[in-house]
Design an enzyme around this catalytic site. Structure first.
Site, short mmCIF file in Angstrom:
data_model
loop_
_atom_site.label_atom_id
_atom_site.label_comp_id
_atom_site.label_asym_id
_atom_site.label_seq_id
_atom_site.Cartn_x
_atom_site.Cartn_y
_atom_site.Cartn_z
CB SER A 56 -0.92 0.04 1.45
OG SER A 56 -2.46 -0.99 0.23
CE LYS A 59 -4.47 1.62 -0.49
NZ LYS A 59 -3.81 1.06 -0.26
CB SER A 295 -4.51 1.95 3.50
OG SER A 295 -3.49 1.19 2.80
CE LYS A 406 -2.02 3.86 2.80
NZ LYS A 406 -1.49 2.59 4.05
#
Length: 481
Positions: A56, A59, A295, A406
């Site tokens: 993720s 992203k 997320s 993140k």
């Protein structure tokens, strides 16, 4: 200060803050970068060009491309269009709902949109138009046995209630398991699940499984452990046409609109049909919070497909959306992804490959441009929000509240990329760990609460070393002065 005194002070600091550098887990692959944002100097570097699964953290790329191409105030716009004659609330013709992939759209908002049309009767059909997106509604490389759960809900043009249904599995000792979903949901769930103790489940290699069939039927089998409280279930919708028809029929009834014809799936180019009403999503600055703080895969992949549609003037897909991200980052931020491979916008796909250097370039761009501060603000904060609120590696001082980053976690992958606030200023970092695995014996120890997962321990120590390195460096400088 004498050289002897200087050396002694340095040794004390090293003893106080860790006698050796953090060591990544055995057998895996790791890459990391640490950069001072003030000077741009790279302070730590290990395998920066190694291609690894980003999970993720990908992203970050999708969000930056969306911010650069669309801007913080951009919104999805779902529109009602019609053809035929409309007079005094009677539409002699067809009504079309132009779905555009709004991941925040709910059945109640669709009801309100229909009510604003002023229509009371439709002599023709209601068309559920999905021409905004094309190709597969799931990314290449998504794991087939994840497709029944909501974090892989299809990011189609038609999204209502996140294309997801919540249910529950009751698994009490001495009773057959029972699965339920709320009565108003147009899905069917059944169960033939044994409730067994841990030892018997392990001996039989038994686990909970789900079989899916149209129209949105889910059958649970296998076994599960006993529990006094129900197990939460979250089913990803499989038959989008049936889902859209059922929820649109509900919305029509709630809006007081009678339909003489049928509710039909559609992929019609209807830009020249008159618009009756529209519904705007929250602005991108709010939608990105779902992508980065929580997320959210659905939001990320819908944004990717939207970027493909916007850039190339054709139905958005995972393929043209991935190319759009590459083009936007190169043209507007000078980020050349080179050999990196993008299969989706969320990082779910096992096909994705990125370098630590790619992620660092994205972070440096976000930090360097004041107009992108809202992107940085949308990142989770260690021990406080989103996917970092309960992450063990950053829950305690000195890291709590000092990391804004993140996360990226899929099978055998644990990544983190963002910013760390040291006493000397903010720094950007990327820490990627792939190929992670431990023995069955270690897994059992961790399940009993004994020890710590090596990848998580390394992450914590590496971040603490980044703080301590800054402190040692500043102390050394002051003693030399």
């Amino acid at each position: 200060m004498t050289r002897k005194a200087f050396t002694g002070l340095t040794m004390l600091l090293v003893l106080a803050f860790g006698s050796r550098a953090a060591t990544p887990p055995e057998h895996g692959q790791a890459a990391w970068l640490l950069a001072d944002l003030g000077s741009g100097r790279i302070e730590q570097s290990h395998n920066p060009e190694l291609l690894l699964k980003p999970a993720s953290t990908q992203k970050l790329l999708t969000s930056l491309a969306g911010a650069l191409a669309l801007g913080p105030d951009w919104r999805y716009d779902t529109r009602l269009r019609y053809r035929g004659q409309l007079e005094n609330g009677l539409l002699v013709g067809d009504l079309l709902i132009d779905f555009v992939g709004d991941p925040s759209l709910t059945r109640e908002q669709l009801r309100d949109l229909l009510a604003r049309s002023g229509i009371r009767r439709i002599s023709g059909n209601l068309l559920l138009n999905q021409s905004r997106f094309g190709g597969y509604d799931r990314g290449n490389g998504w794991s087939w046995n994840d497709l029944g759960v909501c974090y892989t809900a299809p990011p189609a043009a038609l999204i209502l209630d996140r294309n997801c249904v919540q249910g529950a599995l009751y698994a009490r000792p001495g009773q057959p398991a029972r699965a339920t979903v709320p009565a108003h949901q147009p899905v069917t769930v059944s169960a033939e699940v044994e409730v067994l103790g841990e030892a018997e489940r392990r001996a039989r290699f038994c686990e909970l499984e789900v079989e899916m069939s149209p129209p949105n039927r889910y059958h649970l089998s296998g076994c599960t452990g006993p529990r006094q409280e129900p197990w939460p279930l979250r089913f990803a919708i499989q038959d989008l046409d049936a889902w859209g028809q059922a929820l649109s029929r509900w919305a029509l009834g709630q809006a007081g609109i009678a339909l003489s014809g049928e509710i039909l799936a559609s992929r019609q180019q209807a830009a020249d049909w008159p618009v009756l009403a529209s519904h705007a999503s929250p602005p991108l600055r709010e939608l990105v919070q779902r992508i980065l703080i929580h997320s959210d895969n659905l939001h990320a992949d819908s944004l990717l497909r939207t970027l493909g549609a916007e850039r190339f003037g054709q139905p958005g897909s995972f393929r043209n959306g991935s190319q759009a991200v590459r083009d936007i980052l190169l043209e507007q931020a000078g980020i050349d992804l080179g050999p990196a491979w993008l299969a989706d916008g969320s990082g779910l796909s096992a096909h994705n490959l990125l370098r630590a250097a790619d992620l660092l370039a994205v972070l440096q761009t976000m930090a360097a441009r004041p107009e992108l501060d809202w992107l940085v603000d949308a990142l989770p904060v260690s021990g406080e929000s989103g996917t970092l609120q309960y992450r063990n590696s950053v829950l305690q001082p000195p890291l709590k509240g000092r990391v804004r980053a993140k996360t990226g976690t899929i099978a055998h992958v644990q990544n983190l990329a963002g910013f760390i606030d040291t006493d000397g200023g903010r720094k950007a970092f990327v820490l990627l760990q792939n190929g992670l695995s431990i023995s069955p014996e270690q897994q059992q120890q961790l399940a009993r609460g004994e020890g710590e997962w090596p990848a998580r321990a390394f992450e914590r120590q590496w971040l603490e070393d980044a703080l301590n390195q800054d402190l040692i460096g500043r102390t050394n400088q002051s003693t030399m002065d």
